[in-house]
Scaffold this motif. Structure first.
Motif, mmCIF file in Angstrom:
data_model
loop_
_atom_site.group_PDB
_atom_site.id
_atom_site.type_symbol
_atom_site.label_atom_id
_atom_site.label_comp_id
_atom_site.label_asym_id
_atom_site.label_seq_id
_atom_site.Cartn_x
_atom_site.Cartn_y
_atom_site.Cartn_z
ATOM 1 N N LEU A 133 -0.009 4.554 9.639
ATOM 2 C CA LEU A 133 1.055 4.605 8.646
ATOM 3 C C LEU A 133 2.129 3.560 8.926
ATOM 4 O O LEU A 133 2.576 3.423 10.068
ATOM 5 N N PRO A 134 2.583 2.852 7.889
ATOM 6 C CA PRO A 134 3.731 1.967 8.065
ATOM 7 C C PRO A 134 4.988 2.788 8.304
ATOM 8 O O PRO A 134 5.131 3.904 7.790
ATOM 9 N N GLY A 135 5.898 2.239 9.068
ATOM 10 C CA GLY A 135 7.126 2.957 9.382
ATOM 11 C C GLY A 135 7.997 3.241 8.181
ATOM 12 O O GLY A 135 8.853 4.131 8.225
ATOM 13 N N THR A 136 7.773 2.518 7.073
ATOM 14 C CA THR A 136 8.604 2.698 5.880
ATOM 15 C C THR A 136 8.214 3.913 5.058
ATOM 16 O O THR A 136 8.936 4.290 4.130
ATOM 17 N N VAL A 137 7.069 4.529 5.374
ATOM 18 C CA VAL A 137 6.612 5.694 4.614
ATOM 19 C C VAL A 137 6.882 6.944 5.434
ATOM 20 O O VAL A 137 6.353 7.105 6.532
ATOM 21 N N SER A 138 7.700 7.848 4.910
ATOM 22 C CA SER A 138 8.036 9.074 5.629
ATOM 23 C C SER A 138 6.841 10.018 5.647
ATOM 24 O O SER A 138 5.929 9.928 4.820
ATOM 25 N N SER A 139 6.874 10.962 6.577
ATOM 26 C CA SER A 139 5.773 11.921 6.687
ATOM 27 C C SER A 139 5.648 12.768 5.435
ATOM 28 O O SER A 139 4.549 13.059 4.967
ATOM 29 N N LYS A 140 6.777 13.193 4.870
ATOM 30 C CA LYS A 140 6.725 14.057 3.696
ATOM 31 C C LYS A 140 6.151 13.333 2.494
ATOM 32 O O LYS A 140 5.566 13.966 1.615
ATOM 33 N N THR A 295 -4.776 1.490 -1.001
ATOM 34 C CA THR A 295 -3.990 0.983 -2.123
ATOM 35 C C THR A 295 -2.776 1.863 -2.386
ATOM 36 O O THR A 295 -1.652 1.382 -2.576
ATOM 37 N N LEU A 296 -2.991 3.166 -2.399
ATOM 38 C CA LEU A 296 -1.890 4.096 -2.664
ATOM 39 C C LEU A 296 -0.846 4.052 -1.554
ATOM 40 O O LEU A 296 0.354 4.188 -1.817
ATOM 41 N N LEU A 297 -1.276 3.848 -0.307
ATOM 42 C CA LEU A 297 -0.319 3.715 0.786
ATOM 43 C C LEU A 297 0.564 2.488 0.593
ATOM 44 O O LEU A 297 1.786 2.551 0.824
ATOM 45 N N ARG A 298 -0.032 1.385 0.169
ATOM 46 C CA ARG A 298 0.777 0.185 -0.096
ATOM 47 C C ARG A 298 1.757 0.423 -1.229
ATOM 48 O O ARG A 298 2.916 -0.023 -1.181
ATOM 49 N N MET A 299 1.317 1.141 -2.252
ATOM 50 C CA MET A 299 2.194 1.430 -3.381
ATOM 51 C C MET A 299 3.336 2.355 -2.970
ATOM 52 O O MET A 299 4.477 2.200 -3.398
ATOM 53 N N ALA A 300 3.019 3.334 -2.116
ATOM 54 C CA ALA A 300 4.068 4.233 -1.632
ATOM 55 C C ALA A 300 5.087 3.467 -0.793
ATOM 56 O O ALA A 300 6.296 3.696 -0.906
ATOM 57 N N ALA A 301 4.595 2.570 0.045
ATOM 58 C CA ALA A 301 5.502 1.773 0.874
ATOM 59 C C ALA A 301 6.421 0.900 0.020
ATOM 60 O O ALA A 301 7.563 0.624 0.403
ATOM 61 N N ALA A 302 5.920 0.501 -1.146
ATOM 62 C CA ALA A 302 6.714 -0.331 -2.053
ATOM 63 C C ALA A 302 7.573 0.501 -3.003
ATOM 64 O O ALA A 302 8.255 -0.057 -3.871
ATOM 65 N N GLY A 303 7.530 1.834 -2.875
ATOM 66 C CA GLY A 303 8.331 2.699 -3.731
ATOM 67 C C GLY A 303 7.799 2.850 -5.131
ATOM 68 O O GLY A 303 8.544 3.182 -6.054
ATOM 69 N N ARG A 304 6.486 2.657 -5.323
ATOM 70 C CA ARG A 304 5.885 2.696 -6.656
ATOM 71 C C ARG A 304 5.324 4.060 -7.050
ATOM 72 O O ARG A 304 4.844 4.213 -8.164
ATOM 73 N N LEU A 305 5.358 5.028 -6.146
ATOM 74 C CA LEU A 305 4.840 6.366 -6.447
ATOM 75 C C LEU A 305 5.952 7.395 -6.299
ATOM 76 O O LEU A 305 6.709 7.351 -5.326
ATOM 77 N N PRO A 306 6.047 8.354 -7.215
ATOM 78 C CA PRO A 306 7.128 9.344 -7.166
ATOM 79 C C PRO A 306 6.818 10.496 -6.216
ATOM 80 O O PRO A 306 6.880 11.666 -6.577
ATOM 81 N N THR A 307 6.488 10.166 -4.970
ATOM 82 C CA THR A 307 6.098 11.199 -4.018
ATOM 83 C C THR A 307 7.260 12.133 -3.697
ATOM 84 O O THR A 307 7.073 13.347 -3.550
ATOM 85 N N GLU A 308 8.462 11.588 -3.572
ATOM 86 C CA GLU A 308 9.596 12.418 -3.154
ATOM 87 C C GLU A 308 9.882 13.526 -4.155
ATOM 88 O O GLU A 308 10.281 14.637 -3.778
ATOM 89 N N GLN A 309 9.661 13.256 -5.454
ATOM 90 C CA GLN A 309 9.922 14.263 -6.475
ATOM 91 C C GLN A 309 8.964 15.450 -6.389
ATOM 92 O O GLN A 309 9.254 16.523 -6.918
ATOM 93 N N MET A 310 7.835 15.252 -5.724
ATOM 94 C CA MET A 310 6.792 16.274 -5.707
ATOM 95 C C MET A 310 7.118 17.419 -4.754
ATOM 96 O O MET A 310 6.698 18.554 -4.959
#
Length: 353
Positions: A133-140, A295-310
């Motif tokens: 995992l890249p450090g920019t992506v939180s565990s949650k 691919t999804l990990l790269r998108m999450a790292a770039a802030g392109r997925l609304p993971t936090e809202q989930m």
């Protein structure tokens, strides 16, 4: 969290996992979540799960031990544990269909072997089954990429062949349906229609990008008909897993359209071929392969997925039974995803209302 048979489970002590094969890794679990499939297991819908199995198939954690043949990760690495295990050698793995692995992989965690809802988990075939995992992506955020986002994206959006300008109907606005809405938007459809029976989930669907919502009891078929000049939706994604919702999907799709079934079904659903045979409808089913995870990990790292809202509720790991109760009563509690343990417990307020 140990499964003891339909309707029976408990948070209890079990022996620590150990390396059994040279391709294994042992992961100390930092963050873990509960999946709708876990609820299906507890209902008895997945009879392959034997009593005594530790549940769970998605987590984030730290590698603490590896077998002698593991090459890509080492102790101390922070990793995402995928819901799918891949041997990398069988015919299906060579074709990227890791969910159908015949070499001892596929969906095995929390299904055929002990899973991730524990302090430690053994992960077979670690080189292909965990992701640094890249450090920019939180565990949650990262834990949501172990299953629901690749499942929605691959089995729903990609299998359904969503294209620019399409009308997409998503039946079921739980976590899988919401992730399908979010990832369908990447393909610039003309509109996305969310259908559910819970007002709170329809409200969430709007936040995730649905252009229109409909209560399942209030003529959703008429809404889809009105919005498509009578044709029906180009793509309909089934994200519940009960006979009524599958049959509704087949009524919402246009001639030449696609029905992508994502839901886990525990009972037979009627396939009305007497109506569908003449409509050139494509129906797909599937278990996620997780080929899209990088691919999804790269998108999450770039802030392109609304993971936090989930993530609506967080708990420490030892409150697993309470988390199951909150997630299982989602219509009452408003739960979308619950996350247990790790850094997210320090960062987010615990909501149990």
């Amino acid at each position: 969290m140990v499964f003891h048979g339909p309707g029976q489970s408990a948070w209890e002590d079990v022996p620590d996992p150990a390396v059994k094969e040279p391709t294994d890794a042992i992961v100390r679990v930092d963050s873990v979540t509960i999946c709708g499939t876990d609820l299906h297991i507890l209902k008895g819908d997945v009879p392959e799960v034997r009593p005594g199995t530790v549940l769970g198939h998605e987590c984030v954690g730290e590698i603490v031990e590896v077998g002698s043949d593991v090459r890509t990760v080492r102790p101390g690495d922070r990793v995402l544990v995928s819901c799918i295990t891949a041997c990398g050698r069988c015919r299906y793995c060579r074709e990227g269909m890791y969910g159908q692995c015949r070499g001892g992989g596929g969906w095995i965690l929390g299904h055929l072997i002990d899973g991730t809802q524990a302090e430690y988990v053994r992960v077979p075939y670690a080189d292909l089954s965990v992701y640094p995992l890249p450090g920019t992506v939180s565990s949650k955020d990262a834990v949501l990429l172990a299953d629901i986002f690749p499942t929605s994206y691959e089995v729903g959006v990609l299998n359904g062949k969503v294209r620019p300008g399409d009308t997409v109907a998503v039946v079921g606005a739980g976590p899988i349906g919401l992730a399908a809405i979010a990832t369908a938007r990447l393909f610039a459809p003309e509109r996305i229609i969310a259908i559910d029976l819970a007002p709170a989930r329809l409200e969430a669907a709007r936040r995730f990008g649905a252009d229109a919502v409909a209560d399942v009891h209030e003529a959703p078929r008429q809404l889809v008909t009105d919005l498509t000049d009578g044709l029906g939706a180009d793509v309909v994604i089934e994200a519940v897993g009960v006979p009524d919702t599958f049959e509704l999907c087949t009524r919402l799709v246009r001639p030449g359209g696609h029905v992508a079934n994502v839901g886990v079904h525990g009972k037979p659903a009627t396939l009305h071929l007497e109506d569908l045979w003449i409509k050139n409808v494509t129906i797909t089913t599937g278990l996620v392969d997780t080929y899209s995870t990088p691919t999804l990990l790269r998108m999450a790292a770039a802030g392109r997925l609304p993971t936090e809202q989930m993530v609506t509720h967080t708990f420490p790991l030892e409150r697993m039974e309470e988390a199951y109760d909150v997630f299982g009563r989602a219509s009452e509690t408003g739960a979308l995803k619950v996350v247990l343990g790790g850094e997210q417990h320090d960062q987010l307020a615990v909501r149990t209302d």
